[in-house]
Design a protein around this motif. Structure first.
Motif, short mmCIF file in Angstrom:
data_model
loop_
_atom_site.label_atom_id
_atom_site.label_comp_id
_atom_site.label_asym_id
_atom_site.label_seq_id
_atom_site.Cartn_x
_atom_site.Cartn_y
_atom_site.Cartn_z
N ASP A 62 1.35 -4.92 -5.90
CA ASP A 62 1.08 -3.84 -6.83
C ASP A 62 1.84 -4.09 -8.13
O ASP A 62 2.92 -4.68 -8.09
CB ASP A 62 1.53 -2.50 -6.23
CG ASP A 62 0.34 -1.60 -5.93
OD1 ASP A 62 -0.79 -2.08 -6.06
OD2 ASP A 62 0.55 -0.43 -5.57
N ASP A 120 6.76 -0.30 2.29
CA ASP A 120 5.58 0.55 2.30
C ASP A 120 4.36 -0.29 1.91
O ASP A 120 4.28 -0.82 0.81
CB ASP A 120 5.77 1.72 1.34
CG ASP A 120 4.52 2.59 1.23
OD1 ASP A 120 3.72 2.59 2.19
OD2 ASP A 120 4.35 3.25 0.19
N SER A 177 2.25 0.98 -1.30
CA SER A 177 2.83 0.92 -2.64
C SER A 177 3.28 -0.49 -3.04
O SER A 177 3.42 -0.77 -4.23
CB SER A 177 4.02 1.88 -2.74
OG SER A 177 5.05 1.50 -1.84
N HIS A 178 3.51 -1.37 -2.09
CA HIS A 178 3.98 -2.71 -2.42
C HIS A 178 2.85 -3.73 -2.56
O HIS A 178 3.01 -4.73 -3.27
CB HIS A 178 4.97 -3.20 -1.35
CG HIS A 178 6.36 -2.71 -1.55
ND1 HIS A 178 6.72 -1.40 -1.31
CD2 HIS A 178 7.50 -3.32 -1.97
CE1 HIS A 178 8.01 -1.24 -1.57
NE2 HIS A 178 8.50 -2.39 -1.98
#
Length: 451
Positions: free
Chosen positions: A42, A69, A72-73
């Protein structure tokens, strides 16, 4: 002529005992490399080698433990890589191991025999294609039905965009049936804890995934005639239902008034969460609550359930349901004084009993050894370390919250447990089955003191 003879491939290389761990290791390294690519991250998120290595191992071994996570990563391409790794890890071991067993010339080990029994009867290379099709069609059916239900529910209630709902539904369906335990939500299923459609759909997808392909194939043809089921199917079906019922009752009993888990929920909600709390430790790894808040007695029961795991030739880990209940019949026969271990109208061979006992003891030793290693390498308590180690070995994916806080040496221990838990017991079972040999003489017997 077999592929081995045609291409002059050494038998040692094609042996499932050696090749299956090698293939899984290659996919883990490949997945690690892909997850390290910039387009898999991300914007603004950095992923280290250990984070990528841990995530790839967790996906390929369909465990579900994570140090970061996922949502989100990793970007959409990174999440796709994780999904494909979990898909291969869930059904790939049956396909790879069965193919290699046939290529070697019919030397099919325990795991492959389970995958080709009932109406499949794989004895030659020409039958591998139909076997593949049946496994893939079964997988796509369960994942497809699960995905349709989840996508519709996500779109109606949780996500404004259909593409987002579709991706979450597909990802969760693959993770559920493969018992992979990874989630795009930072809190797992907690965001949907009060939604029975989502929780029950995922729970039943996990349950079907733990049964195993051979059992699903047999139930499809003989579900109305339980008296014709094989011993393997009887042990898996009735044993799984018994374990679910016991886990369900004990979870509700221990957690009914626990404010940290289900104490504040309504009665129907408690019953639903109790079912989830019984099924997920069998290798599902998804949760609507924090397992770090459960009571010690619940944690102990859960550790036992994670160690047992699911059915043989399934997407679940552990020592397997058939192993556990076969040994229960061994104990029962010993108590009764029977010379043979009988299940229904069949007797179990001494070799099968020895294999089951070996697998069980190896599993216990790995769980205990992993617990000790985590205690030495991390700042964790005995309950948390035991829970984490057993979850890794059983490829369950549940955690009390310890995983993200592990040191690198402790992460390597968990990685080793996940890998061995997924392919180690299978390799051991295959090795034991392939090493059968007749002794040309018998030594005098002696009876040491037992007990």
């Amino acid at each position: 002529m077999s592929l081995r003879d045609r291409w002059h491939v050494p038998a040692a290389l094609l042996s499932p005992v050696r090749a299956v761990p090698l293939v899984f290791a290659v996919f883990i390294l490949l997945g690690t490399g892909l997850l390290l690519l910039p387009w898999c991250h991300d914007p603004g998120a950095s992923v280290s080698f250990m984070q990528a290595f841990f995530t790839a191992t967790s996906a390929v071994t369909v465990t579900g433990l994570a140090t970061v996570d996922i949502g989100s990563h990793f970007s959409w391409p990174g999440q796709l890589v994780i999904l494909l790794l979990a898909e291969f890890g869930g059904i790939g071991i049956i396909l790879v191991a069965t193919t290699l067993g046939v290529l070697v010339g019919g030397r099919i080990g325990l795991r492959m025999k389970l995958a080709s029994q009932t109406d499949l009867h794989v004895t030659g290379l020409g039958q591998v294609g139909p076997l593949f099709r049946r496994i893939l069609l079964t997988t796509l059916f369960f994942q497809g039905v699960t995905a349709i239900i989840l996508v519709v529910r996500y779109r109606m209630t949780y996500f404004d965009r259909f593409t987002t709902a579709a991706w979450h539904g597909i990802f969760d369906s693959v993770m559920a049936f493969n018992n992979a335990g990874l989630s795009l939500q930072p809190t797992g299923l907690a965001a949907y804890a009060a939604d029975p459609i989502i929780v029950l759909t995922i729970t039943f997808a996990v349950l079907f995934g733990t049964v195993g392909f051979p059992v699903l194939a047999e139930l499809r043809d003989r579900w109305r005639r339980p008296d014709t089921w094989t011993i393997h199917t009887r042990l898996t079906v009735w044993g799984s239902l018994l374990l679910v019922a016991i886990g369900w009752v004990l979870f509700l009993w221990f957690e009914w008034t626990n404010a940290g888990t289900i104490g504040a929920q309504s009665v129907p909600h408690k019953i639903m969460t109790g079912l989830e709390g019984s099924v997920m430790p069998r290798s599902g790894g998804l949760a609507t609550f924090n397992w770090g808040d459960v009571r010690p007695e619940t944690m102990l029961v859960t550790v036992a359930m994670m160690l047992i795991g699911g059915g043989s030739a399934s997407t679940a880990g552990g020592i397997k349901v058939t192993t556990f209940f076969l040994l229960a019949y061994v104990v029962l026969a010993e108590i009764r004084g029977d010379e043979q271990v009988r299940i229904g109208r069949r007797a179990i061979s001494a070799q099968t009993i020895r294999t089951a006992l070996s697998i069980a003891l190896i599993g216990v030793a790995l769980a205990v050894g992993g617990t000790l290693a985590l205690l030495l390498l991390s700042d964790s308590t005995l309950p948390d370390a035991a829970f984490e180690a057993t979850s890794a070995f059983g490829t369950t994916g549940l955690s009390t919250g310890l995983t993200p806080h592990l040191s690198i040496p402790a992460q390597l221990v968990v990685i080793a447990l996940m890998f061995v838990g997924r392919v180690g017991t299978i390799t051991a079972a295959s090795a034991f089955a392939m090493r059968r040999r007749k002794s040309r003489f018998r030594l005098p017997e002696e009876q040491p003191i037992i007990g």
